[in-house]
Write a protein that holds these residues in place. Structure first.
Motif, short mmCIF file in Angstrom:
data_model
loop_
_atom_site.label_atom_id
_atom_site.label_comp_id
_atom_site.label_asym_id
_atom_site.label_seq_id
_atom_site.Cartn_x
_atom_site.Cartn_y
_atom_site.Cartn_z
N TRP A 148 11.21 10.69 -10.53
CA TRP A 148 11.77 9.63 -11.37
C TRP A 148 11.73 9.97 -12.85
O TRP A 148 12.59 9.55 -13.61
CB TRP A 148 11.00 8.33 -11.17
CG TRP A 148 11.13 7.71 -9.83
CD1 TRP A 148 12.13 7.92 -8.92
CD2 TRP A 148 10.23 6.77 -9.24
NE1 TRP A 148 11.90 7.17 -7.80
CE2 TRP A 148 10.74 6.45 -7.96
CE3 TRP A 148 9.07 6.17 -9.66
CZ2 TRP A 148 10.12 5.57 -7.12
CZ3 TRP A 148 8.45 5.29 -8.81
CH2 TRP A 148 8.96 4.98 -7.56
N ASP A 149 10.70 10.70 -13.28
CA ASP A 149 10.51 10.98 -14.70
C ASP A 149 11.20 12.25 -15.16
O ASP A 149 10.66 13.01 -15.96
CB ASP A 149 9.00 11.04 -15.02
CG ASP A 149 8.33 9.69 -14.84
OD1 ASP A 149 9.03 8.67 -14.91
OD2 ASP A 149 7.10 9.67 -14.63
N ASP B 74 0.82 -1.21 0.00
CA ASP B 74 0.00 0.00 0.00
C ASP B 74 0.85 1.27 0.00
O ASP B 74 0.53 2.23 -0.67
CB ASP B 74 -0.93 0.02 1.21
CG ASP B 74 -2.04 -1.00 1.11
OD1 ASP B 74 -2.33 -1.45 -0.01
OD2 ASP B 74 -2.62 -1.34 2.16
N GLU B 75 1.93 1.27 0.77
CA GLU B 75 2.77 2.45 0.83
C GLU B 75 3.40 2.74 -0.53
O GLU B 75 3.53 3.88 -0.94
CB GLU B 75 3.88 2.29 1.88
CG GLU B 75 3.37 2.30 3.31
CD GLU B 75 2.86 0.95 3.76
OE1 GLU B 75 3.04 -0.06 3.05
OE2 GLU B 75 2.24 0.89 4.84
N ALA B 76 3.78 1.70 -1.24
CA ALA B 76 4.36 1.89 -2.57
C ALA B 76 3.34 2.47 -3.52
O ALA B 76 3.64 3.37 -4.31
CB ALA B 76 4.90 0.56 -3.10
N LEU B 77 2.11 1.97 -3.46
CA LEU B 77 1.07 2.50 -4.33
C LEU B 77 0.76 3.95 -4.02
O LEU B 77 0.57 4.77 -4.93
CB LEU B 77 -0.20 1.66 -4.20
CG LEU B 77 -0.14 0.24 -4.76
CD1 LEU B 77 -1.44 -0.49 -4.46
CD2 LEU B 77 0.12 0.26 -6.24
N LEU B 78 0.71 4.29 -2.74
CA LEU B 78 0.41 5.65 -2.36
C LEU B 78 1.52 6.62 -2.73
O LEU B 78 1.27 7.78 -3.04
CB LEU B 78 0.15 5.73 -0.85
CG LEU B 78 -1.12 5.03 -0.37
CD1 LEU B 78 -1.17 5.01 1.15
CD2 LEU B 78 -2.35 5.72 -0.93
N SER B 79 2.76 6.17 -2.71
CA SER B 79 3.88 7.07 -2.98
C SER B 79 4.28 7.09 -4.45
O SER B 79 5.06 7.94 -4.87
CB SER B 79 5.09 6.68 -2.13
OG SER B 79 5.51 5.37 -2.46
N GLU B 80 3.73 6.20 -5.27
CA GLU B 80 4.16 6.08 -6.67
C GLU B 80 3.99 7.39 -7.43
O GLU B 80 4.90 7.83 -8.13
CB GLU B 80 3.38 4.97 -7.36
CG GLU B 80 3.82 4.76 -8.79
CD GLU B 80 3.06 3.63 -9.45
OE1 GLU B 80 3.49 3.21 -10.53
OE2 GLU B 80 2.05 3.15 -8.90
N GLN B 81 2.87 8.06 -7.30
CA GLN B 81 2.62 9.29 -8.04
C GLN B 81 3.60 10.38 -7.63
O GLN B 81 4.17 11.08 -8.47
CB GLN B 81 1.19 9.76 -7.84
CG GLN B 81 0.86 11.00 -8.65
CD GLN B 81 -0.59 11.43 -8.47
OE1 GLN B 81 -1.34 10.81 -7.74
NE2 GLN B 81 -0.97 12.49 -9.13
N VAL B 82 3.82 10.53 -6.33
CA VAL B 82 4.73 11.56 -5.84
C VAL B 82 6.16 11.28 -6.29
O VAL B 82 6.87 12.16 -6.76
CB VAL B 82 4.66 11.65 -4.30
CG1 VAL B 82 5.70 12.59 -3.75
CG2 VAL B 82 3.27 12.09 -3.88
N LEU B 83 6.58 10.01 -6.15
CA LEU B 83 7.94 9.66 -6.55
C LEU B 83 8.14 9.75 -8.06
O LEU B 83 9.22 10.09 -8.53
CB LEU B 83 8.28 8.26 -6.06
CG LEU B 83 8.42 8.12 -4.55
CD1 LEU B 83 8.58 6.66 -4.17
CD2 LEU B 83 9.58 8.94 -4.04
#
Length: 73
Positions: free
Chosen positions: A58-59, A45-54
């Motif tokens: 990353w991009d 869950d933490e990875a999913l929640l932080s994916e957009q912010v990270l």
């Protein structure tokens, strides 16, 4: 500090703990039984929640350049 482990029960309802869990002697253990069956593929869950912010970091071309040397031998 409390540590949470996810596990399942076997066909007889016995708790199946992963073999790598080392519990201290005389510790308290709380068991929470969830009402839903395990999902076939669970994501962190933490990875999913932080994916957009990270992904904002990353991009970036600078990140691509910084990581471009990985995998080269």
């Amino acid at each position: 500090m409390p540590t949470t482990y996810e596990t399942k029960t076997d066909e007889r309802g016995n708790l199946c703990l992963p073999s790598n869990i080392k519990l201290p002697q005389d510790c308290r253990i709380l068991v929470t039984v969830l009402d839903e069956p395990p999902k076939s593929q669970q994501a962190n869950d933490e990875a999913l929640l932080s994916e957009q912010v990270l992904s904002e970091d990353w991009d970036k071309p600078e990140e691509d350049e910084a990581w471009s040397t990985l995998g080269r031998e």
